[in-house]
Write an enzyme that holds these catalytic residues in place. Structure first.
Site, PDB file in Angstrom:
ATOM      1  N   ASP A  42       0.827  -1.213   0.000  1.00  0.00           N
ATOM      2  CA  ASP A  42       0.000   0.000   0.000  1.00  0.00           C
ATOM      3  C   ASP A  42       0.859   1.260   0.000  1.00  0.00           C
ATOM      4  O   ASP A  42       1.960   1.267   0.551  1.00  0.00           O
ATOM      5  CB  ASP A  42      -0.924  -0.028   1.232  1.00  0.00           C
ATOM      6  CG  ASP A  42      -2.088   0.945   1.108  1.00  0.00           C
ATOM      7  OD1 ASP A  42      -2.353   1.431  -0.015  1.00  0.00           O
ATOM      8  OD2 ASP A  42      -2.733   1.206   2.146  1.00  0.00           O
ATOM      9  N   ASN A  45     -10.894  -2.708  -5.089  1.00  0.00           N
ATOM     10  CA  ASN A  45     -10.157  -1.796  -5.974  1.00  0.00           C
ATOM     11  C   ASN A  45     -10.848  -1.624  -7.332  1.00  0.00           C
ATOM     12  O   ASN A  45     -10.563  -0.672  -8.060  1.00  0.00           O
ATOM     13  CB  ASN A  45      -8.702  -2.265  -6.178  1.00  0.00           C
ATOM     14  CG  ASN A  45      -7.826  -2.080  -4.952  1.00  0.00           C
ATOM     15  OD1 ASN A  45      -6.880  -2.837  -4.735  1.00  0.00           O
ATOM     16  ND2 ASN A  45      -8.095  -1.074  -4.136  1.00  0.00           N
TER      17      ASN A  45
END
Ligand code: IPE
Ligand code: IPE
Ligand code: MG
Length: 248
Positions: A27, A75
């Site tokens: 991330d 996502n």
């Protein structure tokens, strides 16, 4: 190969063993880019390069399984141009890196909702999994279009179907049977889960498998992750006292 909750044993030298399975939530690509005034796509591009660092670090550490969370089921809700950028990078990665993974003795396995990925990406994955299937040095698991809740629901459905069709009994449903219906079947549970970028959450990653994982949250943004970051994470893991509920 045994799967499930497995205490990491101490080796005869008294040194704590290397984790068998490390999983990483990669991330911080967007923040890395915005700190530099660059578009998010530039962060994703550098993030793809950091994947190489993680793999080298894992091979050097002697880790047996490395799982990388590359794209979550959530996502898909990002803007279409970002999703397109990420899929483009994925294709580029698969076309450029598979031969090198194979040469390093790495087996590739992909987990996640394959049906949501394009046909050409699916073909590339099939080819890569086939090409590397006999490699034994390390297994690289890429979680793509992956969501742990999806995975658990799919497992529940598969088992329920078998019961309804009379092929299995309810009494036979145990942890091992449930594990066998997950996309991670046959993989040991992750000993260590690393998340970069300072966020401290799982974001729908390996919810079942993380029952006894150690967690390491790093402020490092994913594009800045290096082999050395990986080595330091292993060292930190080796100082942890894992109990699995068994010791007072
Ligand atoms: C991780 O970086 C890559 C994916 C989730 C695909 P992000 O894109 O989430 O970056 P941040 O969290 O916005 O910095
Ligand atoms: C988790 O990161 C998914 C991946 C790294 C692939 P996100 O950036 O999507 O997670 P949230 O939205 O911050 O929880
Ligand atoms: Mg993020």
């Amino acid at each position: 190969m045994t799967a499930g909750i497995q205490p990491v044993s101490e080796n005869p030298g008294g040194e704590v063993a290397t984790p068998r399975h490390v999983a990483i939530i990669m991330d911080g690509n967007g923040r890395w880019a915005s700190q530099r005034g660059l578009p998010r796509s530039a962060g994703h591009k550098r993030g793809a390069e950091a994947v190489r660092e993680a793999i080298t670090g894992a091979v050097k550490a002697g880790v047996g399984y490395l799982t990388l969370y590359a794209f979550s089921s959530e996502n898909w809700n990002r803007p279409a141009d970002e999703v397109m950028d990420l899929m483009g990078l994925l294709k580029l990665y698969l076309s450029r890196e598979i031969r090198s993974l194979d040469k390093q003795g790495i087996r590739l396995r992909v987990i996640g909702r394959r049906s949501r990925l394009s046909r050409d990406i699916n073909e590339m994955i099939d080819k890569a999994e086939e090409m590397t299937r006999d490699n034994r040095r390390m297994t690289l698991v890429i979680a793509l279009s992956y969501g742990s809740r999806d995975e658990i629901i799919d497992a529940a459905r598969a088992i329920a179907t078998a019961v309804v069709e009379g092929r299995e009994s309810i009494e036979a449903i145990d942890e091992a049977r449930f594990e066998s219906a997950l996309s991670t079947h046959g993989l040991p549970d992750p000993d260590l889960i690393i998340r970069t970028s300072g966020e401290q959450r799982l974001s729908n990653f390996l919810l079942w498998q993380a029952a006894y994982s150690e967690f390491l949250f790093l402020d490092t943004l994913w594009p800045d992750f290096t082999e050395e970051t990986f080595a330091a994470a292993i060292e930190e893991f080796q100082g942890r006292d894992r109990r699995f509920g068994a010791r007072p």
